[in-house]
Design an enzyme around this catalytic site. Structure first.
Site, PDB file in Angstrom:
ATOM      1  N   GLU A   1      92.854  55.798 -43.312  1.00  0.00           N
ATOM      2  CA  GLU A   1      94.022  56.547 -42.827  1.00  0.00           C
ATOM      3  C   GLU A   1      94.288  56.174 -41.373  1.00  0.00           C
ATOM      4  O   GLU A   1      93.469  56.455 -40.495  1.00  0.00           O
ATOM      5  CB  GLU A   1      93.742  58.054 -42.956  1.00  0.00           C
ATOM      6  CG  GLU A   1      94.802  58.943 -42.327  1.00  0.00           C
ATOM      7  CD  GLU A   1      94.375  60.416 -42.313  1.00  0.00           C
ATOM      8  OE1 GLU A   1      93.555  60.826 -43.166  1.00  0.00           O
ATOM      9  OE2 GLU A   1      94.849  61.149 -41.425  1.00  0.00           O
TER      10      GLU A   1
ATOM     11  N   ARG B   1      99.637  58.586 -34.452  1.00  0.00           N
ATOM     12  CA  ARG B   1      99.528  59.195 -33.118  1.00  0.00           C
ATOM     13  C   ARG B   1      99.844  58.200 -32.028  1.00  0.00           C
ATOM     14  O   ARG B   1      99.892  58.579 -30.848  1.00  0.00           O
ATOM     15  CB  ARG B   1      98.101  59.692 -32.893  1.00  0.00           C
ATOM     16  CG  ARG B   1      97.691  60.817 -33.805  1.00  0.00           C
ATOM     17  CD  ARG B   1      96.396  61.370 -33.308  1.00  0.00           C
ATOM     18  NE  ARG B   1      95.804  62.280 -34.261  1.00  0.00           N
ATOM     19  CZ  ARG B   1      94.789  63.064 -33.974  1.00  0.00           C
ATOM     20  NH1 ARG B   1      94.259  63.039 -32.780  1.00  0.00           N
ATOM     21  NH2 ARG B   1      94.306  63.872 -34.878  1.00  0.00           N
TER      22      ARG B   1
ATOM     23  N   THR C   1      98.697  62.070 -39.929  1.00  0.00           N
ATOM     24  CA  THR C   1      99.504  62.778 -38.937  1.00  0.00           C
ATOM     25  C   THR C   1     100.990  62.747 -39.304  1.00  0.00           C
ATOM     26  O   THR C   1     101.862  62.570 -38.448  1.00  0.00           O
ATOM     27  CB  THR C   1      99.283  62.219 -37.505  1.00  0.00           C
ATOM     28  OG1 THR C   1      97.928  61.799 -37.354  1.00  0.00           O
ATOM     29  CG2 THR C   1      99.551  63.281 -36.452  1.00  0.00           C
TER      30      THR C   1
ATOM     31  N   LYS D   1      94.276  68.238 -48.060  1.00  0.00           N
ATOM     32  CA  LYS D   1      93.377  68.110 -46.913  1.00  0.00           C
ATOM     33  C   LYS D   1      93.050  69.529 -46.433  1.00  0.00           C
ATOM     34  O   LYS D   1      93.937  70.390 -46.403  1.00  0.00           O
ATOM     35  CB  LYS D   1      94.096  67.317 -45.827  1.00  0.00           C
ATOM     36  CG  LYS D   1      93.470  67.334 -44.454  1.00  0.00           C
ATOM     37  CD  LYS D   1      94.084  66.237 -43.610  1.00  0.00           C
ATOM     38  CE  LYS D   1      93.734  66.402 -42.141  1.00  0.00           C
ATOM     39  NZ  LYS D   1      93.888  65.127 -41.417  1.00  0.00           N
TER      40      LYS D   1
HETATM   41  O1  ELE Z   1      95.753  63.405 -37.146  1.00  0.00           O
HETATM   42  C1  ELE Z   1      95.789  64.093 -38.153  1.00  0.00           C
HETATM   43  O2  ELE Z   1      96.601  63.932 -39.060  1.00  0.00           O
HETATM   44  C2  ELE Z   1      94.875  65.204 -38.325  1.00  0.00           C
HETATM   45  O3  ELE Z   1      95.111  66.045 -39.118  1.00  0.00           O
HETATM   46  C3  ELE Z   1      93.694  65.328 -37.560  1.00  0.00           C
HETATM   47  C4  ELE Z   1      92.571  64.376 -37.888  1.00  0.00           C
HETATM   48  O4  ELE Z   1      92.380  64.210 -39.262  1.00  0.00           O
HETATM   49  C5  ELE Z   1      91.378  64.946 -37.274  1.00  0.00           C
HETATM   50  O5  ELE Z   1      91.654  65.231 -35.943  1.00  0.00           O
HETATM   51  C6  ELE Z   1      90.159  64.093 -37.351  1.00  0.00           C
HETATM   52  O6  ELE Z   1      89.141  64.922 -36.908  1.00  0.00           O
HETATM   53  P1  ELE Z   1      87.801  64.427 -36.247  1.00  0.00           P
HETATM   54  O7  ELE Z   1      87.083  63.630 -37.299  1.00  0.00           O
HETATM   55  O8  ELE Z   1      87.097  65.692 -35.892  1.00  0.00           O
HETATM   56  O9  ELE Z   1      88.188  63.616 -35.064  1.00  0.00           O
END
Ligand code: ELE
Length: 206
Positions: free
Chosen positions: A40, A44, A68, A128
């Site tokens: 994925e 961002r 995202t 999710k």
């Molecule tokens: O960007 C997106 O679409 C999100 O929904 C958030 C990410 O999936 C998480 O921020 C990942 O989380 P970490 O593995 O804790 O870094």
């Protein structure tokens, strides 16, 4: 492919933030070689769509998706770039309609029983769970499994090597997602061996 198929392809979906599209192909190759083909790339960064296009074109064994997705136009743009699935941190009726319109499988984000039920009303059973740890972690997912056993989740947000196996042991978890496979410094330094090693360790979690 339907969304549930993503769960069968790998236990972990690496969540990738790419500042430089040049890194996309070697990074995707390292993840695939480590045993994690579902990737994925989050929207961002300005280079995300270009990264998705390059991976789609040059790493045929990768199942590349866009994360995202927070605006309806993100869905269409990601599909046009070559994404094969979509992930959103949360969902609205407009966003859901835009993701459905692409014809791609997608994992919409949900974090409460009401959000899960709203998605179920739309015919969706793969989601999710975000932000997984902050929302209540494995205990929370166990509680949701009581009244809503037909839903399977990809918990993401605070999931890492220390707790991924606990999530994967739950009957309502299809796979987990996380950014720990692609540490920012390793991506910046082009340390693909390190990323391949992290993927190899994660691929054996199930
Ligand atoms: O960007 C997106 O679409 C999100 O929904 C958030 C990410 O999936 C998480 O921020 C990942 O989380 P970490 O593995 O804790 O870094």
């Amino acid at each position: 492919m339907i969304a549930e198929d993503l769960f069968d392809l790998a236990p972990v979906i690496p969540v990738v933030v790419l500042d430089d599209a040049e890194a996309a192909v070697p990074l995707a190759r390292a993840l695939v070689e480590g045993g994690l083909p579902v990737i994925e790339v989050t929207l961002r960064t300005p280079s995300a769509l270009e990264a998705i296009t390059r991976i789609a074109a040059e790493v045929p064994d990768a199942v590349i998706g866009a994360g995202t997705i927070v605006r309806p136009e993100d869905a269409e743009r990601s599909a046009a770039a070559g994404a094969r699935f979509l992930v959103s941190p949360g969902c609205t009726p407009r966003l859901q309609a835009a993701m459905v319109a692409t014809g791609l499988p997608f994992l919409p984000g949900a974090a409460t029983a009401s959000e899960v039920i709203a998605l179920l009303e739309g015919g969706l059973t793969a989601m999710k769970f975000f932000p997984a740890e902050a929302a209540g972690g494995t205990a929370y997912l166990k509680s949701l499994a009581g009244p809503l056993p037909q839903v399977r989740f990809c918990p993401t947000g605070g999931v890492g090597p220390g707790n991924a196996a606990d999530y994967l042991a739950l009957p309502n978890v299809g796979c987990v997602g996380g950014s720990w496979l692609t540490p920012a410094d390793a991506v910046r330094n082009g340390d693909w061996n390190h990323i391949r090693k992290l993927a190899t360790e994660a691929a054996t979690l199930r």
